[in-house]
Design a protein around this motif. Structure first.
Motif, short mmCIF file in Angstrom:
data_model
loop_
_atom_site.label_atom_id
_atom_site.label_comp_id
_atom_site.label_asym_id
_atom_site.label_seq_id
_atom_site.Cartn_x
_atom_site.Cartn_y
_atom_site.Cartn_z
N ASP A 47 10.19 -5.09 -9.15
CA ASP A 47 10.30 -6.38 -9.86
C ASP A 47 11.29 -6.29 -11.03
O ASP A 47 11.01 -6.75 -12.14
N CYS A 48 12.44 -5.70 -10.76
CA CYS A 48 13.48 -5.56 -11.78
C CYS A 48 14.76 -6.22 -11.29
O CYS A 48 14.97 -6.40 -10.09
N ARG A 49 15.65 -6.50 -12.22
CA ARG A 49 16.97 -7.00 -11.85
C ARG A 49 18.00 -6.52 -12.85
O ARG A 49 17.73 -6.36 -14.03
N SER A 58 11.26 -5.18 -4.40
CA SER A 58 11.29 -6.53 -4.99
C SER A 58 12.24 -6.58 -6.18
O SER A 58 11.92 -7.15 -7.23
N SER A 59 13.41 -5.98 -6.03
CA SER A 59 14.37 -5.89 -7.13
C SER A 59 15.77 -6.23 -6.61
O SER A 59 16.05 -6.08 -5.42
N THR A 60 16.64 -6.68 -7.52
CA THR A 60 18.00 -7.06 -7.15
C THR A 60 19.00 -6.52 -8.16
O THR A 60 18.67 -6.28 -9.32
N ASN A 61 20.24 -6.33 -7.65
CA ASN A 61 21.36 -5.90 -8.48
C ASN A 61 21.06 -4.60 -9.23
O ASN A 61 21.23 -4.50 -10.44
N ILE A 62 20.60 -3.62 -8.49
CA ILE A 62 20.35 -2.29 -9.04
C ILE A 62 21.53 -1.39 -8.66
O ILE A 62 21.85 -1.26 -7.48
N LYS A 63 22.17 -0.79 -9.64
CA LYS A 63 23.36 0.03 -9.39
C LYS A 63 23.09 1.48 -9.79
O LYS A 63 22.49 1.74 -10.83
#
Length: 343
Positions: free
Chosen positions: A121-123, A139-144
């Motif tokens: 649950d992070c972005r 459940s996370s987006t835009n993790i680099k």
């Protein structure tokens, strides 16, 4: 028949002061130094630079929660670390024996080393990572992700205290538990990303006392390309057997190969069994079996045109005249395997 212990117990009972109370038993955990949870927590901070110096955490669990616009530096090893509900924070974490778990965080930039890494649950996180197992996002987006790149004098000992190897780093082998069709929730940072541009050095006088360096050639963890596309069809695998100077020799070989324009793809430190040796070394495996009993081997994969020949020349120069264990170099290919042994 009587009880073997009956007389002793009776004597002990008679020796107690009349009317006195029996002294309570002392257990080892009663004698431990009491731990204040507040010493191992950053909570509810805003617009602050905070941290812990080497020796101040010493393997305890740590919690970071509800922080905003903060720069946080843990220059020590710990058991586990949980980061909850943090926004726009810069975070450095020294070696973590167990897991690092980010939950409900956004716009954070981090450098850390751990056994297990999980994001939920992070972005919009940027993570320069050293992880012994496969990193997981959910459940996370835009993790680099980028490769861990950091140094200070105490860091090598902290890796040992945390039970982590600097050569076991699967930073780019990410598993997404909740993939979205047609979208990618994670990606790799540019290969030329400068870690200090993302995770700057601390500015407080207390934390500046830690002598940090962020240059790739000084990083305690070898900076590898991981899952990025290879630049050449030619690769070579170097295996260094356990010895007094194995780590130093591995670091020297990496420096020399990278200095000549080759790429370090991945590294591994692992205990090799007889069947593993047979698979890697083929018919020459029996020659190396006695060396396997000395400890884990370090394996290095390099890539680049001329990698096999270039690596062979460098290995001959490094190990010439030394008592280092044999270092076989392998060049996998479709028509067979060429093998070199340096003693």
């Amino acid at each position: 028949m009587g009880c073997f212990f009956s007389n002793r117990r009776k004597a002990e009972k008679e020796s107690q002061p009349e009317g006195g109370e029996e002294r309570p038993k002392q257990y080892s955990w009663d004698q431990r130094e009491k731990v204040d949870p507040k010493d191992y927590m950053f909570s509810g901070l805003k617009d602050e630079t905070v941290g812990r110096l080497p020796g101040q955490v010493a393997g305890q669990q740590f919690l970071i929660q509800d922080c905003e616009n903060c720069n946080i530096y843990i220059f020590d090893h710990s058991a586990t670390i949980t980061i909850d509900d943090c926004t726009n924070c810069v975070i450095f974490l020294g070696p973590v024996k167990g897991s690092v778990f980010f939950r409900n965080c956004r716009d954070c930039k981090c450098t850390l080393a751990c056994q297990q890494f999980r994001v939920r649950d992070c972005r919009k996180l940027e993570v320069f990572l050293c992880c012994a197992t496969q990193p997981i996002i959910e459940s996370s987006t835009n993790i680099k992700f980028g490769c861990f790149q950091w140094y200070y004098p105490e860091l090598a000992f902290q890796f040992k205290d945390a039970g982590l190897s600097i050569f076991n780093n699967t930073w780019s082998n990410v598993h997404d538990f909740t993939p979205v069709s047609g979208e990618l929730n994670w990606s790799l940072l540019p290969e030329d990303a400068v870690v200090q541009d993302h995770v700057p050095l601390p500015t407080t006088e207390e934390l500046k006392a830690v002598r940090v360096a962020t240059e790739a050639n000084r990083s305690i963890v070898p900076v590898s390309r991981g899952q990025r596309p290879k630049s050449s069809d030619e690769s070579c695998l170097v295996v260094l057997f356990a010895g007094d100077y194995t780590i130093a020799n591995a670091r020297k070989l990496i420096d020399e190969m990278v200095g000549k324009g080759f790429f370090l793809v991945q590294t591994k430190e692992v205990s090799m069994k007889a069947e593993d040796a047979q698979r890697v070394f083929g018919e020459k495996a029996p020659d190396f079996l006695p060396l396997l009993n000395k400890g884990p081997v370090i394996a290095l994969e390099f890539n680049g045109d001329g990698a096999v020949e270039g690596c062979q020349l460098i290995v001959n120069e490094i190990f010439n005249g030394t008592k280092s264990p044999g270092t076989p170099i392998h060049s996998p290919g479709e028509t067979g395997r060429e093998e070199f042994v340096v003693t």
